[in-house]
Design an enzyme around this catalytic site. Structure first.
Site, PDB file in Angstrom:
ATOM      1  N   GLN A  89     -11.397  24.401   4.940  1.00  0.00           N
ATOM      2  CA  GLN A  89     -11.108  24.801   3.568  1.00  0.00           C
ATOM      3  C   GLN A  89     -12.357  24.833   2.695  1.00  0.00           C
ATOM      4  OE1 GLN A  89      -8.060  22.006   2.379  1.00  0.00           O
ATOM      5  NE2 GLN A  89      -6.512  22.947   3.682  1.00  0.00           N
ATOM      6  N   HIS A 152      -9.336  19.661   1.587  1.00  0.00           N
ATOM      7  CA  HIS A 152      -8.979  19.100   0.282  1.00  0.00           C
ATOM      8  C   HIS A 152     -10.207  18.873  -0.606  1.00  0.00           C
ATOM      9  CE1 HIS A 152      -4.829  17.415   1.744  1.00  0.00           C
ATOM     10  NE2 HIS A 152      -5.054  18.668   2.130  1.00  0.00           N
ATOM     11  N   GLU A 246       3.137  19.113  -7.239  1.00  0.00           N
ATOM     12  CA  GLU A 246       3.384  18.618  -8.594  1.00  0.00           C
ATOM     13  C   GLU A 246       2.703  19.444  -9.671  1.00  0.00           C
ATOM     14  OE1 GLU A 246       3.534  13.843  -7.344  1.00  0.00           O
ATOM     15  OE2 GLU A 246       2.029  14.570  -8.780  1.00  0.00           O
ATOM     16  N   TYR A 256      -1.837   8.885 -11.068  1.00  0.00           N
ATOM     17  CA  TYR A 256      -0.766   9.830 -10.745  1.00  0.00           C
ATOM     18  C   TYR A 256      -0.078   9.539  -9.413  1.00  0.00           C
ATOM     19  CZ  TYR A 256      -1.912  12.051 -15.019  1.00  0.00           C
ATOM     20  OH  TYR A 256      -2.094  12.251 -16.369  1.00  0.00           O
ATOM     21  N   TYR A 267       3.484  15.899   7.356  1.00  0.00           N
ATOM     22  CA  TYR A 267       3.764  17.196   7.956  1.00  0.00           C
ATOM     23  C   TYR A 267       4.640  17.100   9.193  1.00  0.00           C
ATOM     24  CZ  TYR A 267       0.208  19.006   4.782  1.00  0.00           C
ATOM     25  OH  TYR A 267      -0.493  19.347   3.657  1.00  0.00           O
TER      26      TYR A 267
END
Length: 378
Positions: A89, A152, A246, A256, A267
């Protein structure tokens, strides 16, 4: 022109910030929308921003920075960027303009820096040359704590009214427990000054209980970030695991919850935690089960789309409910409904509002960049 009728979702779960989850009704619109291609030559576009004159800048995950004169047509490459770590990513990611761009032409870009053993999100700034062919005088102003994964990164950028810059940072996937530790930058939103220095009013500015750059923590992978200058409010969308994406209202020093609380599971279906709320941890304004993998976030401030002004929009990239643009119906700062647009058509990586008041979406893969046009229902 492709005509797409908004699809009404099934029952939607949501949670008011700071309170328990509640059922949120589906939102509906009495008109259709169409996707009109404006840039067809785009490979993995990641972030985009319009210049005040209507020109377009966008990043490609592997291709760097691209410029589109007039905001429509074939892109040209912009040189001057440092080499990115491109794996998984990782790559060239978020982008934003300096609040004084019209006078200083400064552009800020988040990208993945490092190698397989140690890499993280970094932020650079540089001056866009007068002919938009290069970034000049590029300097690095921030580099997050290194990790050894290619997943991420967060990497969205938003300026506030006071000139400070918010940067979202993912937790590197396997370092999710670090999201609860404010002494590192994994799973955080950080707040820095435009030169990379730390604002004196950051919640951990003294460094005693957290890293001075940290603004909020307990995040998983924030890929949508929007600052509303009218209300001085920061919103974010973040990926849950399997379920539990979210939308949050972000306040300084707030936890959070990830991974202590979540509405999702691993997963493979195994349980991360049985807790969906806990004292001292904020609840999302709304959440998605199943996941949509939300990416990009903007509030509509124009009157182009009847009844949509003031609503939030986020893209969906994956999951059983992904491949969509979601309208989040907002009233008095609260979520009152959600509506799925283009459901099942494209994986949407980013969404912004252009100078003409239209919404524009960038797809996750090779489809390109589109303008969202309202049309009368047939």
């Amino acid at each position: 022109m492709r005509h797409l009728t908004p699809i009404i979702p099934l029952t939607l779960l949501a949670a008011a910030c700071g309170g328990p989850a509640e059922t949120t009704p589906a939102a509906t619109s009495d008109f259709e929308v169409a996707l009109t291609p404006i840039v067809e030559e785009a490979e993995w576009p990641w972030g985009m921003t319009f210049l005040p004159n209507g020109d377009l800048l966008f990043t490609e995950k592997e291709g760097g920075l691209k410029f589109v004169a007039g905001g429509e047509g074939a892109p040209s490459a912009v040189s001057g960027l440092p080499e990115a770590y491109v794996e998984g990513q990782a790559g060239y990611l978020g982008i934003t303009l300096d609040p004084d761009f019209e006078s200083n032409r400064l552009v800020y870009i988040a990208y993945s820096k490092g190698d397989d053993a140690a890499n993280a999100t970094a932020v650079i700034k540089g001056r866009l040359s007068d002919d938009a062919s290069a970034l000049e005088n590029v300097e690095e102003i921030f580099w997050a704590d290194a990790r050894d994964t290619a997943y991420h990164y967060g990497a969205r950028l938003q300026f506030a009214n006071d000139g400070t810059l918010f940067v979202s940072l993912g937790e590197g996937f396997k370092y999710m427990k670090d999201s609860q530790d404010p002494t590192n930058t994994h799973g955080k939103i950080v707040r820095i000054n435009a030169d990379g220095s730390i604002p004196a009013d950051n919640p951990f500015a003294d460094g005693e209980n957290g890293k001075p750059s940290v603004y909020s923590y307990g995040h998983r992978n924030v890929q949508g970030l929007y600052y509303d200058p009218e209300t001085d409010t920061l919103y974010e969308t973040e990926h849950g695991p399997k379920g539990g994406d979210e939308l949050n209202l972000v306040t300084p020093g707030t936890n959070y919850g990830w991974p202590k609380i979540t509405y999702g599971v691993n997963y493979d279906g195994t349980i991360i935690t049985n807790e969906t709320e806990a004292e001292g941890m904020a609840q999302p304004m709304t959440y998605w089960v199943p996941s949509i993998a939300p990416s990009g976030l903007v509030m509509l401030t124009s009157d182009v789309y009847p009844g949509w002004k003031g609503d939030l929009f986020t893209g969906g990239m994956n999951g059983p409910a992904g491949l969509e643009l979601t309208r989040i119906d907002m009233e008095n700062g609260e979520v009152v409904g959600r509506e799925s647009l283009f459901d099942g058509e494209y994986a949407i990586r980013d969404v912004v509002q252009g100078p003409d008041g239209h919404l524009y979406v960038a797809t996750k893969d090779f489809d390109g960049i589109f303008r969202v046009d309202p049309v009368e229902a047939e």
